[in-house]
Design an enzyme around this catalytic site. Sequence first.
Site, mmCIF file in Angstrom:
data_model
loop_
_atom_site.group_PDB
_atom_site.id
_atom_site.type_symbol
_atom_site.label_atom_id
_atom_site.label_comp_id
_atom_site.label_asym_id
_atom_site.label_seq_id
_atom_site.Cartn_x
_atom_site.Cartn_y
_atom_site.Cartn_z
ATOM 1 N N LEU A 185 63.104 37.989 58.575
ATOM 2 C CA LEU A 185 62.650 38.323 59.933
ATOM 3 C C LEU A 185 63.781 38.194 60.943
ATOM 4 O O LEU A 185 63.684 38.698 62.054
ATOM 5 C CB LEU A 185 61.478 37.419 60.339
ATOM 6 C CG LEU A 185 60.185 37.658 59.565
ATOM 7 C CD1 LEU A 185 59.093 36.744 60.087
ATOM 8 C CD2 LEU A 185 59.744 39.105 59.642
ATOM 9 N N HIS A 245 59.598 37.853 51.822
ATOM 10 C CA HIS A 245 60.464 38.800 52.527
ATOM 11 C C HIS A 245 59.861 40.213 52.600
ATOM 12 O O HIS A 245 59.751 40.800 53.673
ATOM 13 C CB HIS A 245 61.844 38.881 51.878
ATOM 14 C CG HIS A 245 62.542 37.551 51.758
ATOM 15 N ND1 HIS A 245 62.371 36.542 52.681
ATOM 16 C CD2 HIS A 245 63.413 37.068 50.838
ATOM 17 C CE1 HIS A 245 63.112 35.491 52.320
ATOM 18 N NE2 HIS A 245 63.749 35.786 51.202
HETATM 19 C C1 BG6 Z 1 66.403 34.143 49.254
HETATM 20 C C2 BG6 Z 1 66.098 34.144 47.805
HETATM 21 O O1 BG6 Z 1 65.229 33.886 49.989
HETATM 22 O O2 BG6 Z 1 66.907 35.401 49.644
HETATM 23 C C3 BG6 Z 1 67.330 34.517 47.003
HETATM 24 O O3 BG6 Z 1 65.642 32.859 47.401
HETATM 25 C C4 BG6 Z 1 67.944 35.790 47.508
HETATM 26 O O4 BG6 Z 1 67.008 34.637 45.627
HETATM 27 C C5 BG6 Z 1 68.117 35.752 49.012
HETATM 28 O O5 BG6 Z 1 69.198 35.960 46.882
HETATM 29 C C6 BG6 Z 1 68.577 37.098 49.562
HETATM 30 O O6 BG6 Z 1 68.905 36.971 50.906
HETATM 31 P P1 BG6 Z 1 69.986 37.922 51.565
HETATM 32 O O7 BG6 Z 1 69.945 37.589 53.007
HETATM 33 O O8 BG6 Z 1 71.287 37.604 50.897
HETATM 34 O O9 BG6 Z 1 69.543 39.314 51.265
#
Ligand code: BG6
Length: 489
Positions: free
Chosen positions: A181, A241
């Site tokens: 978010l 997410h």
């Molecule tokens: C986290 C997960 O919430 O988000 C991870 O636990 C993942 O597994 C990560 O790699 C990805 O976040 P971003 O911001 O790197 O896309």
Amino acid sequence: GNESTVSITVVGASGDLAKKKIFPALFALYYEDCLPKHFTIYGYARSKMTDAELRNMVSKTLTCRIDKRENCNVKMDEFLGRCFYHPGQYDSQENFAELDKKLKEHEVGRISNRLFYLSIPPNIFVDAVKCASTSASSANGWTRVIVEKPFGRDSESSAALTKSLKQYLTEDQIFRIDHYLGKELVENLSVLRFSNLIFEPLWSRQYIRNVQLIFSEDFGTEGRGGYFDHYGIIRDIMQNHLLQILALFAMETPVSLDAEDIRNEKVKVLRSMRPIQLEDVVIGQYKSHTKGNVKYPAYTDDKTVPKDSLTPTFAAAALFIDNARWDGVPFLMKAGKALHTKRAEIRVQFRHVPGNLYNRNFGTDLDRATNELVIRVQPDEAIYLKINNKVPGLGMKLDRSNLNLHYAARYSKEIPDAYERLLLDAIEGERRLFIRSDELDAAWSLFTPVLKELEETKINPEYYPYGSRGPVGAHYLAARYGVRWGDLA
Ligand code: BG6
């Protein structure tokens, strides 16, 4: 009145998240002059460390976007001068009381506001919250606590966690992070939709054929197998997410931009979702793959993962919203680790133009001729719209081209990290981007039954090679609803 000061305590200061995200984000905020005039940052963790050692650690792990800037070293030294360390156990009232004493020394004569960031494993959340709130909360200002997933692993455990936290904190004091978010293009979603006449009226089943929410990473669970095996990709990415993006995408127009108005609409849309059917979920797990002389490991090669683990590292799912706006529109989610690319995007596929004069120019594959709006959340942020266009020349040939808003080309300012926005909002008491407890409940209610079914029936994941495009089952799932994944087209 009294001036106020904010004390930010990073509980779990030597952990990965603190080093990679929290300290760099705090520094970026400082660099941009966004932190309040009076602030102090405390690292709190079990290991023995001096203030100097913490400062050294923070300066070394500064991986944020600021570190290439002019004047960075000067600002860095100023910032580090405001960082301190206090060693303590996470469940010790005494250790938190010592912290309280130290915080008070920085706060004398001012209203003291206190923010705790719990960057620790979930099994010690409650102990730490108990100690922080009873022994180290503010006497004359606000006390807020930031927590980050996992918030349990199903409806029951999540409700139990919420209940325990609420023994010590009010809902108003709890800031549940979903860092997606905080991402620029996710925040922009509602601007794009609600402030553009060319989109707002089209945002429904009448014009939208399907919506795709896609997350892929080109690396495995390297080093995090122990955590990951307990949760799997559906809990790690989809239930939070991707579902948060879906809720923002699909919600009705909120009464205003106030946090409660927005979150009311998000909860409503989550509660309108149809229970997820087992046959609408495909799971996968990566296996090893050798490319040239590099051997990429299988998920189960991770020492902390049981050899016979069935935990999905990939999943695809079809979801539906049973309300008037979205009746029948498939929302397809896909999330995976160890795939061929790192990307997060939203794809909106529109319907055919009725009675299109140019249908014959598209041959038999009309699906290829529909508009598609792509919101690339990361990397290389962009929003582009696929339109049909005449190929210039004497003939009449059509072509799909992109109207392209490429952030790097359009905006010179760097995009802040998600944690910067979220930390700033927590300091300012802006709750719009944080997850309310009823939202969390609704998200778990949606996913818990199908997760239980998957786990109880011990469904085998489809194995896919590390670095591939994932299991073919994802295509069959999409095809069942007449959909083609836009990222693979
Ligand atoms: C986290 C997960 O919430 O988000 C991870 O636990 C993942 O597994 C990560 O790699 C990805 O976040 P971003 O911001 O790197 O896309």
